[in-house]
Design an enzyme around this catalytic site. Structure first.
Site, short mmCIF file in Angstrom:
data_model
loop_
_atom_site.label_atom_id
_atom_site.label_comp_id
_atom_site.label_asym_id
_atom_site.label_seq_id
_atom_site.Cartn_x
_atom_site.Cartn_y
_atom_site.Cartn_z
N GLU A 240 0.83 -1.22 0.00
CA GLU A 240 0.00 0.00 0.00
C GLU A 240 0.86 1.26 0.00
O GLU A 240 0.34 2.38 0.04
CB GLU A 240 -0.93 -0.01 1.21
N ASN A 324 -0.95 -7.54 -3.75
CA ASN A 324 -1.66 -6.68 -4.70
C ASN A 324 -0.71 -5.75 -5.45
O ASN A 324 0.31 -5.33 -4.92
CB ASN A 324 -2.69 -5.83 -3.96
N ASP A 366 -7.89 -5.62 -4.49
CA ASP A 366 -6.96 -5.89 -3.41
C ASP A 366 -7.03 -7.35 -2.95
O ASP A 366 -7.05 -7.65 -1.76
CB ASP A 366 -7.19 -4.97 -2.20
#
Length: 642
Positions: A240, A324, A366
């Protein structure tokens, strides 16, 4: 997922939970604040008594290191009396041949003893047990305790590293740690600041340390290391934050780096041979790790490696999955984004990739692919096959030939999964339903009712497998979401998410989790136990035909492996997101589990967030958890009374 108190806005709605991932305005700034100060911990040896690396509190009287140091992990994993690696064995089956505790007497289990860790954040993973010594770890600040099983759990030594607290804001999903590794008389600790440390198993003395990533750019360490022969493997967290994922092998003797294989990039980085590395039996071709990315986006492409690792000694292959792609906004990264969301099979000695399989090309939801790979042998169409079974966040359970990467079975393990109709068995591609495709619907459009939610049908909580029943036991989530992607700019060390999400139970349902038994040959559920909250603990199956798991409310549960009938439950002091283990001491079988609410689901309570709009929606979605449990790290050990 990224949990930044001052950078996340959350809104709760009556239908479930709604949260905004990241500070939308902040993420769109190109002049965002400077990244956090350097978070790399001091790794040089520190003197005793300075509050950082604590000196041994007592001189150990036990010879655990000499007892086990000469044996290989391949040998040690076959001894059911100890628990030598996080998932029990290289195959990650979390199965024990112990049967003193069985489906008949499990109802008589009682608490034998307990131990407080003194840390309040989420406790994932579980303790290791070697002979008379148990090794217990904690979340940040990543304390390690060696406990004397012959002396009421007396602390033989403890180790507490000195880490810069600035690493905490860049840790995704709480300050968790998934556990220690053991080999050659050493305990291996992978700290939040990405420092890998080797400790003397007898004394706790630090033998060496090495830094695996840069927290100022969002890289952190949460995974449990795994040792194969003379190498210890660790991945990296930070998808992220745009961290490019990799798996690194270090020499167990001195910490020297042996090889590093990236998830994406040119062949020299991904350690791929364009002609010999295959995807569903076909060569991947030159620079496959950059060809499906636009420009240099692969350099901040995610694909981190924070999950579990498995190993087949006969094939000498290490298996793991990648996370991801960055950002969560699929419209900003056209293409398949290889090799995010991918199962890797790498040569354990050289790191060269033998085969890869991308489960979710061009991820839009995700659906990290980092969950564990369970290695089993089963007959399919009359032929015994060496299989790899993987329960992915995307809601599909994959059964593959682990020698070749051939896809054999791919079926939904929660019927509510709706983002894809099925997996095309020739191409391996999910057949995406346009209604539930954020990429198809476009930026700034809220795509509603996608199942599963971003936390997946299953997250990191490892499943188990019993060769006695032939079934897999899977802790799952039962959650759907709305998803709205938006433009975001990359700034090193700042959240790089670009999506707004909301989460809620499937339509017509009021529970957030299931515990299921799965047939990996037929691709079907055998039985299901609904749970009020997501089942976030790792399961354990035993030769006593009992399966154990923990719940977010804090129950340790024992169920009949054949039928799912509940045999026993006990409410521990806090929610369980740790993994259940078993071992013997003085000939008696024990069951051990860490409780300590936290992780994604428990982040509201763990981080002290009070507003329902904080914590990626977890504060609102799991707000009723506070009606059932509280924080507090504790080890609880169970046994049948004499």
């Amino acid at each position: 997922m990224t949990l930044m108190k001052n950078q996340i806005v959350l809104v709760v709605v009556a239908a479930g939970l709604v949260y905004y991932v990241g500070d939308r305005a902040g993420q769109q700034r190109t002049d965002a604040a400077a990244p956090p100060a350097a978070a790399v911990a001091a790794t040089a040896p520190t003197p005793a008594g300075d509050g950082s690396a604590a000196a041994p509190t007592a001189k150990p009287q036990l010879a655990v290191a000499s007892d086990f140091a000469q044996a290989s992990l391949t040998e040690l994993q076959n001894d059911p009396n100890i628990w030598v690696m996080q998932n029990g064995n290289y195959a990650s089956t979390r199965y024990s041949a112990l049967d003193q505790i069985n489906a008949v007497n499990a109802k008589d289990l009682q608490v034998a003893w307990t131990f407080s860790t003194g840390v309040l954040r989420g406790h994932e993973g579980g303790p290791l047990v070697l002979g008379d010594v148990m090794y217990v770890h904690t979340p940040f600040p990543n304390k390690v305790f060696a406990l004397d099983l012959n002396n009421d759990g007396k602390i033989l030594w403890k180790y507490e590293p000195r880490q810069d607290t600035s690493v905490i804001p860049v840790m995704c999903c709480d300050t968790v740690n998934r556990g220690l590794a053991y080999a050659e008389g050493k305990i291996f600790l992978y700290q939040a600041d990405t420092t890998l440390v080797a400790l003397d198993a007898k004394t706790g003395t630090k033998l060496w340390s090495v830094v695996n990533g840069d927290p100022t750019k969002g890289a952190t360490g949460t995974a449990a290391p795994m040792v194969v022969k003379d190498k210890v493997y660790v991945g990296i967290s930070g998808g992220e934050f745009g961290v490019r994922g990799y798996l690194t092998a270090y020499n167990t003797a001195d910490g020297a780096q042996v090889w590093r294989g990236y998830s994406m990039g040119p062949d020299s980085d991904t350690l791929m041979d364009p002609e010999k590395t295959t995807h569903l039996g076909k060569p991947v071709g030159k620079d496959s790790g950059t060809a499906t990315w636009e420009g240099d986006q692969w350099k901040i492409g995610g694909g981190t490696t924070w999950g579990w690792y498995s190993y087949d000694p006969e094939l000498n292959l290490v298996y793991y999955g990648t996370g991801n792609p960055s950002t969560w906004n699929p419209n900003q990264r056209p293409g398949d984004n290889r090799w995010s969301m991918t199962i890797f099979a790498r040569d354990a000695d050289t790191g060269m990739a033998k085969w890869v399989y991308q489960m979710t090309p061009h991820d839009e939801w995700d659906y990290d692919g980092v969950n564990e790979m369970l290695l089993v042998e089963k007959e399919i169409d009359g032929v015994m096959r060496k299989l790899l079974v993987h329960f992915d966040r995307n809601g599909f359970a994959y059964t593959m030939d682990r020698l070749t990467g051939e896809l054999l079975v791919a079926e939904k393990f929660d019927p509510v999964v709706n983002w894809a109709t099925h997996i095309d068995m020739d191409t391996g591609r999910p057949q995406v339903v346009a209604e539930f495709s954020p990429a198809a619907n476009g930026e700034d459009v809220n795509t509603k009712g996608i199942c599963p939610a971003a936390l997946g049908t299953k997250d990191q909580q490892p499943a188990s497998y019993s060769p006695r029943t032939g079934m897999f036991y899977v802790p799952t989530n039962h959650v759907c979401m709305d998803y709205e992607p938006f433009q975001v700019s990359y700034v090193a060390g700042q959240p790089y998410v670009g999506a707004t999400l909301s989460m809620f139970p499937p339509e017509g349902k009021d529970h957030l989790g299931n515990f299921i038994a799965w047939d990996a040959v037929k691709g079907e559920i055998k039985w299901t136990i609904p749970e009020k909250f997501s089942v976030w603990s790792g399961a354990l199956a035993t030769a006593g035909d009992v399966v154990f798991y923990g719940t977010l409310e804090g129950y340790l549960k024992a169920v009949d492996a054949k039928t799912g009938e509940e045999l026993y439950r006990f409410k521990t002091p806090s929610g369980i997101i740790g993994n259940v283990n078993t071992y013997t001491h003085n000939g008696k079988q024990y069951i051990a589990v860490l409780s300590g609410l936290g992780g994604w689901a428990g982040i509201g309570m763990a981080a002290g967030l009070t507003e329902p709009t904080e914590g990626l929606g977890a504060v609102g979605a799991y707000s009723s958890l506070s009606d059932y449990t509280q924080l507090g790290g504790q080890l609880t050990v169970f046994a049948i009374p004499n």
